[in-house]
Motif scaffolding. Structure first.
Motif, PDB file in Angstrom:
ATOM      1  N   GLU A   1       9.149   1.570 -10.913  1.00  0.00           N
ATOM      2  CA  GLU A   1       9.355   1.710  -9.469  1.00  0.00           C
ATOM      3  C   GLU A   1       8.027   1.765  -8.720  1.00  0.00           C
ATOM      4  OE1 GLU A   1      12.846   3.560 -11.617  1.00  0.00           O
ATOM      5  OE2 GLU A   1      10.669   3.680 -11.777  1.00  0.00           O
ATOM      6  N   PHE A   2       7.078   2.551  -9.266  1.00  0.00           N
ATOM      7  CA  PHE A   2       5.789   2.631  -8.580  1.00  0.00           C
ATOM      8  C   PHE A   2       5.041   1.315  -8.678  1.00  0.00           C
ATOM      9  CE2 PHE A   2       1.345   3.556  -7.919  1.00  0.00           C
ATOM     10  CZ  PHE A   2       1.385   4.369  -6.797  1.00  0.00           C
ATOM     11  N   VAL A   3       5.052   0.716  -9.852  1.00  0.00           N
ATOM     12  CA  VAL A   3       4.332  -0.542 -10.059  1.00  0.00           C
ATOM     13  C   VAL A   3       4.913  -1.661  -9.206  1.00  0.00           C
ATOM     14  CG1 VAL A   3       3.772  -2.299 -11.805  1.00  0.00           C
ATOM     15  CG2 VAL A   3       3.497   0.122 -12.332  1.00  0.00           C
ATOM     16  N   SER A   4       6.160  -1.523  -8.803  1.00  0.00           N
ATOM     17  CA  SER A   4       6.746  -2.535  -7.919  1.00  0.00           C
ATOM     18  C   SER A   4       6.039  -2.566  -6.567  1.00  0.00           C
ATOM     19  CB  SER A   4       8.243  -2.251  -7.707  1.00  0.00           C
ATOM     20  OG  SER A   4       8.446  -1.091  -6.900  1.00  0.00           O
ATOM     21  N   LEU A   5       5.432  -1.438  -6.171  1.00  0.00           N
ATOM     22  CA  LEU A   5       4.682  -1.386  -4.917  1.00  0.00           C
ATOM     23  C   LEU A   5       3.197  -1.591  -5.156  1.00  0.00           C
ATOM     24  CD1 LEU A   5       4.709  -0.968  -1.871  1.00  0.00           C
ATOM     25  CD2 LEU A   5       4.630   1.507  -2.263  1.00  0.00           C
ATOM     26  N   ASN A   6       2.676  -0.989  -6.220  1.00  0.00           N
ATOM     27  CA  ASN A   6       1.275  -1.190  -6.583  1.00  0.00           C
ATOM     28  C   ASN A   6       1.200  -1.675  -8.028  1.00  0.00           C
ATOM     29  OD1 ASN A   6      -1.412  -1.241  -7.142  1.00  0.00           O
ATOM     30  ND2 ASN A   6      -1.828   0.883  -6.593  1.00  0.00           N
ATOM     31  N   PRO A   7       1.007  -2.965  -8.232  1.00  0.00           N
ATOM     32  CA  PRO A   7       0.978  -3.490  -9.603  1.00  0.00           C
ATOM     33  C   PRO A   7      -0.180  -2.948 -10.421  1.00  0.00           C
ATOM     34  CG  PRO A   7       0.310  -5.164  -8.005  1.00  0.00           C
ATOM     35  CD  PRO A   7       0.872  -4.029  -7.218  1.00  0.00           C
ATOM     36  N   ASN A   8      -1.164  -2.322  -9.776  1.00  0.00           N
ATOM     37  CA  ASN A   8      -2.291  -1.737 -10.492  1.00  0.00           C
ATOM     38  C   ASN A   8      -1.992  -0.335 -11.013  1.00  0.00           C
ATOM     39  OD1 ASN A   8      -4.970  -1.872 -11.479  1.00  0.00           O
ATOM     40  ND2 ASN A   8      -5.732  -0.730  -9.723  1.00  0.00           N
TER      41      ASN A   8
ATOM     42  N   PRO B   1       8.885  -4.019   7.883  1.00  0.00           N
ATOM     43  CA  PRO B   1       8.270  -3.106   6.910  1.00  0.00           C
ATOM     44  C   PRO B   1       7.185  -3.799   6.105  1.00  0.00           C
ATOM     45  CG  PRO B   1      10.669  -2.947   6.837  1.00  0.00           C
ATOM     46  CD  PRO B   1      10.345  -4.140   7.687  1.00  0.00           C
ATOM     47  N   ILE B   2       6.169  -3.033   5.753  1.00  0.00           N
ATOM     48  CA  ILE B   2       5.083  -3.541   4.918  1.00  0.00           C
ATOM     49  C   ILE B   2       4.732  -2.498   3.881  1.00  0.00           C
ATOM     50  CG2 ILE B   2       3.307  -2.674   6.519  1.00  0.00           C
ATOM     51  CD1 ILE B   2       1.545  -5.052   5.678  1.00  0.00           C
ATOM     52  N   GLY B   3       4.508  -2.949   2.656  1.00  0.00           N
ATOM     53  CA  GLY B   3       4.031  -2.086   1.588  1.00  0.00           C
ATOM     54  C   GLY B   3       2.572  -2.379   1.308  1.00  0.00           C
ATOM     55  N   LEU B   4       1.791  -1.340   1.085  1.00  0.00           N
ATOM     56  CA  LEU B   4       0.358  -1.501   0.877  1.00  0.00           C
ATOM     57  C   LEU B   4      -0.122  -0.625  -0.271  1.00  0.00           C
ATOM     58  CD1 LEU B   4      -0.874  -1.320   4.577  1.00  0.00           C
ATOM     59  CD2 LEU B   4      -0.923  -3.361   3.134  1.00  0.00           C
ATOM     60  N   PHE B   5      -1.132  -1.115  -0.987  1.00  0.00           N
ATOM     61  CA  PHE B   5      -1.846  -0.288  -1.954  1.00  0.00           C
ATOM     62  C   PHE B   5      -3.332  -0.521  -1.769  1.00  0.00           C
ATOM     63  CE2 PHE B   5      -1.025  -4.280  -4.195  1.00  0.00           C
ATOM     64  CZ  PHE B   5      -2.209  -4.548  -4.864  1.00  0.00           C
ATOM     65  N   GLU B   6      -4.147   0.254  -2.483  1.00  0.00           N
ATOM     66  CA  GLU B   6      -5.605   0.331  -2.354  1.00  0.00           C
ATOM     67  C   GLU B   6      -5.966   1.159  -1.115  1.00  0.00           C
ATOM     68  OE1 GLU B   6      -8.228  -0.301  -4.195  1.00  0.00           O
ATOM     69  OE2 GLU B   6      -6.985  -1.032  -5.841  1.00  0.00           O
ATOM     70  N   SER B   7      -6.612   2.297  -1.368  1.00  0.00           N
ATOM     71  CA  SER B   7      -6.890   3.255  -0.298  1.00  0.00           C
ATOM     72  C   SER B   7      -7.728   2.653   0.825  1.00  0.00           C
ATOM     73  CB  SER B   7      -7.585   4.494  -0.857  1.00  0.00           C
ATOM     74  OG  SER B   7      -8.789   4.145  -1.521  1.00  0.00           O
ATOM     75  N   GLY B   8      -8.698   1.814   0.492  1.00  0.00           N
ATOM     76  CA  GLY B   8      -9.519   1.206   1.534  1.00  0.00           C
ATOM     77  C   GLY B   8      -8.708   0.307   2.449  1.00  0.00           C
ATOM     78  N   ALA B   9      -7.849  -0.518   1.858  1.00  0.00           N
ATOM     79  CA  ALA B   9      -6.997  -1.397   2.653  1.00  0.00           C
ATOM     80  C   ALA B   9      -6.045  -0.585   3.532  1.00  0.00           C
ATOM     81  CB  ALA B   9      -6.203  -2.323   1.733  1.00  0.00           C
ATOM     82  N   ILE B  10      -5.521   0.497   2.983  1.00  0.00           N
ATOM     83  CA  ILE B  10      -4.614   1.354   3.756  1.00  0.00           C
ATOM     84  C   ILE B  10      -5.350   1.984   4.932  1.00  0.00           C
ATOM     85  CG2 ILE B  10      -3.236   3.461   3.681  1.00  0.00           C
ATOM     86  CD1 ILE B  10      -2.538   2.734   0.760  1.00  0.00           C
ATOM     87  N   LEU B  11      -6.578   2.454   4.704  1.00  0.00           N
ATOM     88  CA  LEU B  11      -7.342   3.064   5.803  1.00  0.00           C
ATOM     89  C   LEU B  11      -7.603   2.064   6.924  1.00  0.00           C
ATOM     90  CD1 LEU B  11      -9.980   5.218   3.877  1.00  0.00           C
ATOM     91  CD2 LEU B  11      -7.980   6.040   5.141  1.00  0.00           C
ATOM     92  N   ILE B  12      -7.972   0.848   6.568  1.00  0.00           N
ATOM     93  CA  ILE B  12      -8.200  -0.177   7.592  1.00  0.00           C
ATOM     94  C   ILE B  12      -6.914  -0.463   8.346  1.00  0.00           C
ATOM     95  CG2 ILE B  12      -8.817  -2.593   7.974  1.00  0.00           C
ATOM     96  CD1 ILE B  12     -10.647  -2.342   5.479  1.00  0.00           C
TER      97      ILE B  12
END
Length: 235
Positions: free
Chosen positions: A61-68, A84-95
């Motif tokens: 379930e988690f990997v479905s949103l963040n494959p890493n 709706p949008i799903g995002l991973f990577e903290s830097g991308a989320i902050l931007i």
């Protein structure tokens, strides 16, 4: 009401309010970047604890949103074009969050790229190198007790990076000058980690970097930081 059922992660972490941002995280240096930013920006969000003890970050379930398979990850039900949008990577989320609100990151011009370069400095330097230092100094010390090279290598690099921060902070109270930005939010939790999580304050010689210590204290004293550091709650 937004329908988030197309995101498999919501089956494992059901939402009480699918109309607000869903945060999947843990209060680690990477995780708290996003919770602190959400608090600073005043955005409504629902935090979900991703338990490392059970390897929840590796679940399908988690990997479905963040494959890493790393925290944090996020769903915004009100993303671009209202979808709706799903995002991973903290830097991308902050931007993304900064651009969504028009805060903590200049909209354009040289000031924007100055913030982004310091954000990349954290993503490519501070986070990985501080993390490796903590691994070999605290968590894998028994494995390298007869080989000082790994601990020394990452200790030296951590001190070098702290020196870069120290020099930058001679120019103003925050990394890019007078304004607190996502670059600060991304970076100071990692400095805090050296003492609070890795117990490396004396080994690293944090006292050699007084501007860094003052900057960390200013940032952590902010009300949004005090709250965000403990979200999601581990209880």
């Amino acid at each position: 009401m937004a329908d988030l059922s197309t995101f498999p992660i919501t089956a494992k972490w059901p939402s009480a309010d699918p109309g607000i941002i869903q945060l999947y995280s843990l209060p680690t240096p990477n995780g708290v970047k996003v919770s602190i930013a959400l608090e600073e920006l005043g955005l409504a969000y629902e935090p979900h604890l991703v338990d490392f003890g059970s390897n929840a970050q590796k679940s399908p379930e988690f990997v479905s949103l963040n494959p890493n398979g790393r925290i944090p990850a996020l769903i915004d039900p009100n993303g671009p074009d209202g979808k709706p949008i799903g995002l991973f990577e903290s830097g991308a989320i902050l931007i993304y969050l900064a651009d969504k609100t028009g805060k903590l990151l200049p909209k354009d011009g040289a000031a924007r790229y100055t913030v982004l370069q310091w954000l990349m400095f954290q993503m490519g330097g501070v986070g990985p190198m501080f993390g490796q230092y903590g691994h070999f100094y605290k968590f894998a010390a028994d494995k390298v007790k007869n080989n000082p090279y790994p601990a020394e290598r990452y200790r030296d690099e951590t001190r070098r990076l702290l020196g870069v921060l120290e020099a930058a902070l001679a120019k103003g109270p925050w990394l890019t000058g007078e304004d607190y930005t996502i670059a600060d939010i991304a970076t100071w939790p990692w400095v805090r980690c050296l003492k609070v999580f890795y117990d490396g304050e004396e080994d690293i010689g944090l006292a050699d970097f007084p501007r860094v210590l003052d900057w960390w204290a200013r940032a952590e004293a902010r009300p949004a930081s005090q709250k965000g550091l403990n979200i999601p709650s581990r209880d």
